[in-house]
Design a protein around this motif. Structure first.
Motif, PDB file in Angstrom:
ATOM      1  N   ARG A  11       8.587 -48.964  11.058  1.00 41.47           N
ATOM      2  CA  ARG A  11       7.569 -48.714  10.025  1.00 41.47           C
ATOM      3  C   ARG A  11       8.126 -48.941   8.614  1.00 41.47           C
ATOM      4  NH1 ARG A  11       5.814 -44.183  13.533  1.00 41.47           N
ATOM      5  NH2 ARG A  11       3.875 -44.855  14.535  1.00 41.47           N
ATOM      6  N   SER A 152       7.327 -50.254  15.693  1.00 42.03           N
ATOM      7  CA  SER A 152       6.197 -49.568  16.319  1.00 42.03           C
ATOM      8  C   SER A 152       4.988 -50.501  16.371  1.00 42.03           C
ATOM      9  CB  SER A 152       5.848 -48.303  15.526  1.00 42.03           C
ATOM     10  OG  SER A 152       5.411 -48.649  14.235  1.00 42.03           O
ATOM     11  N   ASP A 154       2.025 -50.132  15.356  1.00 45.91           N
ATOM     12  CA  ASP A 154       1.017 -50.006  14.284  1.00 45.91           C
ATOM     13  C   ASP A 154       1.561 -50.390  12.909  1.00 45.91           C
ATOM     14  OD1 ASP A 154       2.723 -47.885  13.960  1.00 45.91           O
ATOM     15  OD2 ASP A 154       1.161 -46.360  13.802  1.00 45.91           O
ATOM     16  N   ASP A 157       0.426 -53.491  10.815  1.00 48.05           N
ATOM     17  CA  ASP A 157      -0.944 -53.029  11.033  1.00 48.05           C
ATOM     18  C   ASP A 157      -1.131 -52.789  12.521  1.00 48.05           C
ATOM     19  OD1 ASP A 157      -1.719 -55.457  12.388  1.00 48.05           O
ATOM     20  OD2 ASP A 157      -2.049 -56.406  10.443  1.00 48.05           O
ATOM     21  N   ARG A 158      -2.329 -52.343  12.904  1.00 40.83           N
ATOM     22  CA  ARG A 158      -2.578 -51.953  14.287  1.00 40.83           C
ATOM     23  C   ARG A 158      -2.818 -53.139  15.228  1.00 40.83           C
ATOM     24  NH1 ARG A 158      -6.441 -46.640  13.161  1.00 40.83           N
ATOM     25  NH2 ARG A 158      -4.705 -45.207  12.677  1.00 40.83           N
ATOM     26  N   ARG A 160      -0.450 -55.410  15.706  1.00 44.24           N
ATOM     27  CA  ARG A 160       0.869 -56.023  15.874  1.00 44.24           C
ATOM     28  C   ARG A 160       1.101 -56.554  17.289  1.00 44.24           C
ATOM     29  NH1 ARG A 160       7.052 -53.910  15.647  1.00 44.24           N
ATOM     30  NH2 ARG A 160       7.933 -55.951  15.275  1.00 44.24           N
ATOM     31  N   THR A 182      -4.157 -45.375  23.147  1.00 46.29           N
ATOM     32  CA  THR A 182      -4.023 -45.440  21.688  1.00 46.29           C
ATOM     33  C   THR A 182      -4.779 -46.636  21.137  1.00 46.29           C
ATOM     34  OG1 THR A 182      -1.873 -44.338  21.733  1.00 46.29           O
ATOM     35  CG2 THR A 182      -2.389 -45.637  19.775  1.00 46.29           C
ATOM     36  N   PHE A 183      -4.661 -47.795  21.802  1.00 47.60           N
ATOM     37  CA  PHE A 183      -5.386 -48.994  21.367  1.00 47.60           C
ATOM     38  C   PHE A 183      -6.893 -48.763  21.453  1.00 47.60           C
ATOM     39  CE2 PHE A 183      -1.514 -51.335  23.259  1.00 47.60           C
ATOM     40  CZ  PHE A 183      -0.800 -51.149  22.098  1.00 47.60           C
ATOM     41  N   TRP A 186      -7.988 -46.962  18.426  1.00 47.57           N
ATOM     42  CA  TRP A 186      -8.010 -47.794  17.225  1.00 47.57           C
ATOM     43  C   TRP A 186      -9.192 -48.751  17.184  1.00 47.57           C
ATOM     44  CZ3 TRP A 186      -2.111 -49.345  17.472  1.00 47.57           C
ATOM     45  CH2 TRP A 186      -1.334 -48.221  17.123  1.00 47.57           C
ATOM     46  N   TRP A 190      -9.091 -54.897  16.522  1.00 46.34           N
ATOM     47  CA  TRP A 190      -7.727 -55.406  16.388  1.00 46.34           C
ATOM     48  C   TRP A 190      -7.417 -56.501  17.406  1.00 46.34           C
ATOM     49  CZ3 TRP A 190      -5.559 -54.566  11.956  1.00 46.34           C
ATOM     50  CH2 TRP A 190      -5.940 -53.428  11.214  1.00 46.34           C
ATOM     51  N   GLU A 386     -11.104 -42.945  16.440  1.00 49.28           N
ATOM     52  CA  GLU A 386     -11.319 -43.142  15.010  1.00 49.28           C
ATOM     53  C   GLU A 386     -12.783 -42.875  14.652  1.00 49.28           C
ATOM     54  OE1 GLU A 386      -8.893 -44.759  12.553  1.00 49.28           O
ATOM     55  OE2 GLU A 386      -7.671 -43.704  14.024  1.00 49.28           O
ATOM     56  N   GLU A 420      -1.775 -36.133  17.320  1.00 55.39           N
ATOM     57  CA  GLU A 420      -0.836 -36.813  18.206  1.00 55.39           C
ATOM     58  C   GLU A 420      -0.411 -35.863  19.305  1.00 55.39           C
ATOM     59  OE1 GLU A 420       2.298 -39.639  16.781  1.00 55.39           O
ATOM     60  OE2 GLU A 420       1.837 -38.704  14.852  1.00 55.39           O
TER      61      GLU A 420
END
Length: 469
Positions: A11, A152, A154, A157-158, A160, A182-183, A186, A190, A386, A420
């Motif tokens: 990050r 990581s 994200d 950006d998310r 990646r 997690t995806f 988001w 993406w 989100e 989280e």
């Protein structure tokens, strides 16, 4: 000898690997030399220790390009890897030379349908068994072009992961259900930004995958055309043991399907007898496989007691499972993650799947907490998608949703919203620590967490909510 890098990037920040190593070496007097790979340079702030530290580039400049292989006995120790400790004290798993190489190379070749020109990407941390088996040993044995990444998913950006897949023309992705959820959280925008037409096979590893996550992965990453190999195995097994074979096995969302050819697995009851279709029980293995681990380092008695004493002639995996009428295996997570609510055994995985089935939920972790009346009550830690905001009304809605999907007995007593969840670096949710939080106990061993701060923050939030109630 210790080999380390001066630092790594995550990050946009430096992870001080050499600094951490220097601190650990204060209590490790047997290390004589440290070889340092220069990765980030001055930003690592990692001075060399005279007489002990050597630079990789200096050594390799003097090294011959020829290096004969060292003859090894097939049973020589290859490595020791400590399991993540999701259910207790970490164990030093001992793998040996020949069987591990054979098991990983054959399973990698057949399960991922490796072709000569494939670009393969296992997204795991290389320090854990998935990285050992399916980034290093299996792929290198098969001469496979392999993607590795740093940082990581994200950052910057998310998107990646999907940018990497597009840039390198990745054909096969092997990742964890926790990453997929997690995806999902988001959103689809993406992956939709990137050309993923090179993909032809998807894989999952680490823990049971919820059917909802399986379908999302299939539709939004595989674009409805890529088969999914949902794999089951352990640090201890060294290689994948239950999995579909692409093009041969008809898949079912959420099922790891059948044992790999040559592997024998059963689901048994408390007395070690096979259970019928649909009944839950304990997953055991009844035949040796090439990459099986040989012992727990320095604790052979624990090795025998934990894995070989429960059922005569059978390896006890510690996982719950059920087999359907077609002989397909459905993993239910660790046996430790089965709750006893008012005399009824309920799998944490079943409740988690019901929660993730709700359109507002991205991920959940469920544990049983002590209850004077029921024995155990169900507590759920939930991460929302989100744009979805926590509220008391949503808590009630989620409780009703679970009761509607499974039954009133599975209705969570407590729902706690979390930004989280605590996970190991191999992406497993550490429910043991969530139980510590829910029971108000001192936190157990957190050494294998990807981010130890997460569980401390959860503990603080949980205590604050308790005061408010």
């Amino acid at each position: 000898m210790l080999i380390t890098a001066d630092g790594a990037w995550r990050r946009g920040n430096v992870v001080p690997l050499k600094k951490n190593a220097d601190e650990a070496l204060k209590g490790t007097p047997t290390i004589e030399k440290v070889v340092v790979v220069e990765r980030v340079g001055k930003a690592a702030e990692a001075p060399l220790v005279a007489g002990r530290d050597l630079l990789w580039n200096d050594l390799i400049a003097k090294a011959s390009s020829a290096c004969s292989a060292e003859p090894m006995d097939s049973e020589d120790m290859l490595y020791i890897l400590y399991t993540s400790g999701t259910t207790g004290r970490p164990k030093g798993v001992v793998h040996t030379t020949a069987g591990f190489l054979l098991g990983t190379s054959v399973t990698h070749q057949l399960i991922f349908d490796i072709k000569e020109n494939d670009v393969y990407w296992c997204t795991a941390d290389i320090g854990w068994v998935t990285g050992h088996s399916y980034i290093v040993y299996g792929p290198l044995a098969n001469g496979t072009t392999t993607v590795m990444y740093e940082g990581s998913p994200d950052f910057p950006d998310r998107g990646r992961f999907w940018a990497i897949a597009e840039k390198y023309g990745v054909n096969i992705i092997y990742t964890a259900p926790t990453a997929i959820r997690t995806f999902m959280r988001w959103g689809t925008e993406w992956p939709l930004k990137h050309d993923l037409s090179s993909l032809r096979l998807l894989g999952t590893v680490g823990e049971p995958i919820n059917p909802e996550a399986w379908i999302w992965y299939h539709e939004n990453i595989g674009r409805g055309r890529c088969p999914i190999v949902d794999t089951w195995w352990q640090t201890e097994t060294g290689m994948i043991l239950i999995t579909p074979l692409p093009g041969l096995t008809k898949t079912k969302p959420g099922s790891a399907t059948r044992p790999f050819p040559g592997v024998r697995a059963e689901v048994v009851d408390d007395n070690g007898k096979k259970v019928g279709p649909g009944a839950g029980g304990y997953l055991v293995l009844t035949r040796p496989w090439p990459a099986m681990f040989r012992t727990i380092y320095g604790d052979s008695e624990r090795y025998v007691q934990q894995y070989w004493s429960r059922y005569k002639g059978k390896y006890f995996t510690g996982d719950g499972a059920k087999v359907d009428k077609d002989g397909y295996f459905w993993l239910l997570g660790r046996v430790d993650d089965v709750m006893n609510v008012a005399g009824h055994r309920i799998s944490t995985y079943e409740v988690e799947s019901a929660l993730v089935d709700h359109p507002g939920v991205a991920e959940s972790a469920v544990i049983g907490k002590s209850d004077a009346i029921k024995g155990q009550a169900i507590a759920a830690f939930v991460t929302l998608k989100e744009g979805i905001h926590p509220s008391e009304e949503l808590k009630e809605e989620l409780k009703k949703h679970v009761a509607g999907k499974i039954g009133a007995l599975a209705r969570p007593e407590v729902i706690f919203f979390a930004s989280e969840l605590p996970k190991t670096r191999s992406a497993k949710i550490m429910r043991r620590l969530l139980r510590d939080v829910a029971e108000g106990r001192l936190l157990g061993d957190t050494t294998t967490l990807a981010d130890p701060a997460v569980v401390s923050q959860l503990k603080h939030q949980y205590e604050e909510e308790g005061k408010a109630e």
